[in-house]
Write a protein that holds these residues in place. Sequence first.
Motif, PDB file in Angstrom:
ATOM      1  N   THR A 182       0.834  -1.202   0.000  1.00  0.00           N
ATOM      2  CA  THR A 182       0.000   0.000   0.000  1.00  0.00           C
ATOM      3  C   THR A 182       0.867   1.249   0.000  1.00  0.00           C
ATOM      4  N   ALA A 183       0.320   2.311  -0.593  1.00  0.00           N
ATOM      5  CA  ALA A 183       1.004   3.601  -0.608  1.00  0.00           C
ATOM      6  C   ALA A 183      -0.034   4.699  -0.442  1.00  0.00           C
ATOM      7  N   ARG A 184       0.355   5.746   0.289  1.00  0.00           N
ATOM      8  CA  ARG A 184      -0.571   6.848   0.531  1.00  0.00           C
ATOM      9  C   ARG A 184       0.252   8.129   0.564  1.00  0.00           C
ATOM     10  N   ILE A 185      -0.231   9.152  -0.094  1.00  0.00           N
ATOM     11  CA  ILE A 185       0.446  10.446  -0.037  1.00  0.00           C
ATOM     12  C   ILE A 185      -0.582  11.507   0.323  1.00  0.00           C
ATOM     13  N   THR A 186      -0.236  12.333   1.300  1.00  0.00           N
ATOM     14  CA  THR A 186      -1.157  13.372   1.761  1.00  0.00           C
ATOM     15  C   THR A 186      -0.427  14.711   1.856  1.00  0.00           C
ATOM     16  N   ASN A 187      -1.208  15.780   1.730  1.00  0.00           N
ATOM     17  CA  ASN A 187      -0.694  17.153   1.923  1.00  0.00           C
ATOM     18  C   ASN A 187       0.580  17.423   1.139  1.00  0.00           C
ATOM     19  N   SER A 188       0.584  17.010  -0.096  1.00  0.00           N
ATOM     20  CA  SER A 188       1.811  17.109  -0.888  1.00  0.00           C
ATOM     21  C   SER A 188       1.517  17.760  -2.225  1.00  0.00           C
ATOM     22  N   ARG A 189       2.561  18.197  -2.898  1.00  0.00           N
ATOM     23  CA  ARG A 189       2.436  18.805  -4.217  1.00  0.00           C
ATOM     24  C   ARG A 189       3.173  17.934  -5.235  1.00  0.00           C
ATOM     25  N   LEU A 190       2.457  17.547  -6.267  1.00  0.00           N
ATOM     26  CA  LEU A 190       3.070  16.769  -7.342  1.00  0.00           C
ATOM     27  C   LEU A 190       3.054  17.620  -8.603  1.00  0.00           C
ATOM     28  N   ARG A 191       4.170  17.714  -9.276  1.00  0.00           N
ATOM     29  CA  ARG A 191       4.255  18.503 -10.497  1.00  0.00           C
ATOM     30  C   ARG A 191       5.049  17.717 -11.535  1.00  0.00           C
ATOM     31  N   ASN A 192       4.431  17.438 -12.655  1.00  0.00           N
ATOM     32  CA  ASN A 192       5.085  16.641 -13.712  1.00  0.00           C
ATOM     33  C   ASN A 192       5.712  15.380 -13.108  1.00  0.00           C
ATOM     34  N   ALA A 193       4.907  14.672 -12.308  1.00  0.00           N
ATOM     35  CA  ALA A 193       5.443  13.557 -11.509  1.00  0.00           C
ATOM     36  C   ALA A 193       5.119  12.196 -12.112  1.00  0.00           C
ATOM     37  N   GLY A 194       4.619  12.156 -13.335  1.00  0.00           N
ATOM     38  CA  GLY A 194       4.320  10.873 -13.966  1.00  0.00           C
ATOM     39  C   GLY A 194       3.087  10.240 -13.350  1.00  0.00           C
TER      40      GLY A 194
END
Length: 195
Positions: free
Chosen positions: A169-181
């Motif tokens: 499992t993977a979880r990402i919160t409160n983050s900024r993704l830019r040109n991240a595929g």
Amino acid sequence: TCTANGSVTVTETIVVSGGVYDGGCKVFNPTSALGDGGQAEGQKPVFRVENGATLKNVIIGKNGADGIHFYNGGTIDNIRWTDVGEDALTVKSKGDVTIRNITGVNGYDKFMQINAETNLNVSNCVVDNMGKFLRQNGGTGFTINVNVTNCDISNMKEAVFRTDSPTSTARITNSRLRNAGQLCYGSWKSCTSSN
Ligand code: DGU
Ligand code: CA
Ligand code: CA
Ligand code: CA
């Protein structure tokens, strides 16, 4: 973040086994004895963190060689990779790993390579210009649980999270993704993003 405070030449892996190693914001520069920081496998890490140890206040200079290896769990805090090598860090044996306050740039392929079962918690990271942010070792079916928060991830050529395991499992919160595929590549049991 560290402001560079002198430098050290690293001719063999620095082993941090239990306890705390404070790098004092020095720049640690591996020599070719560890590897050239290119894409050849089998390079040596700059640091080996094991048995619940903490490594903090380190700048990894040119070249990155095989970064930081974890055995039996550990923590890294306030680490900067100025030029990621073959990869930036690897979980080599089972154990929980905590990563906080890190910056890494300019890797060709993987930032984090996960070769063993782990609960991996990452907070406050800036990662730019890699192939992927995290890869569970290709073809493996063990379980990893990844939690990422307060991160800024940009310019991943392929993906943020990649696995071949249907139990991870993977979880990402409160983050900024830019040109991240692609956020979730492969067979994650669950893989989510929220703010
Ligand atoms: O099967 O295990 O790239 O740890 C191939 C190998 C390979 C690892 C990995 C790493 O996946 O060497 O850097
Ligand atoms: Ca590799
Ligand atoms: Ca590089
Ligand atoms: Ca590697």
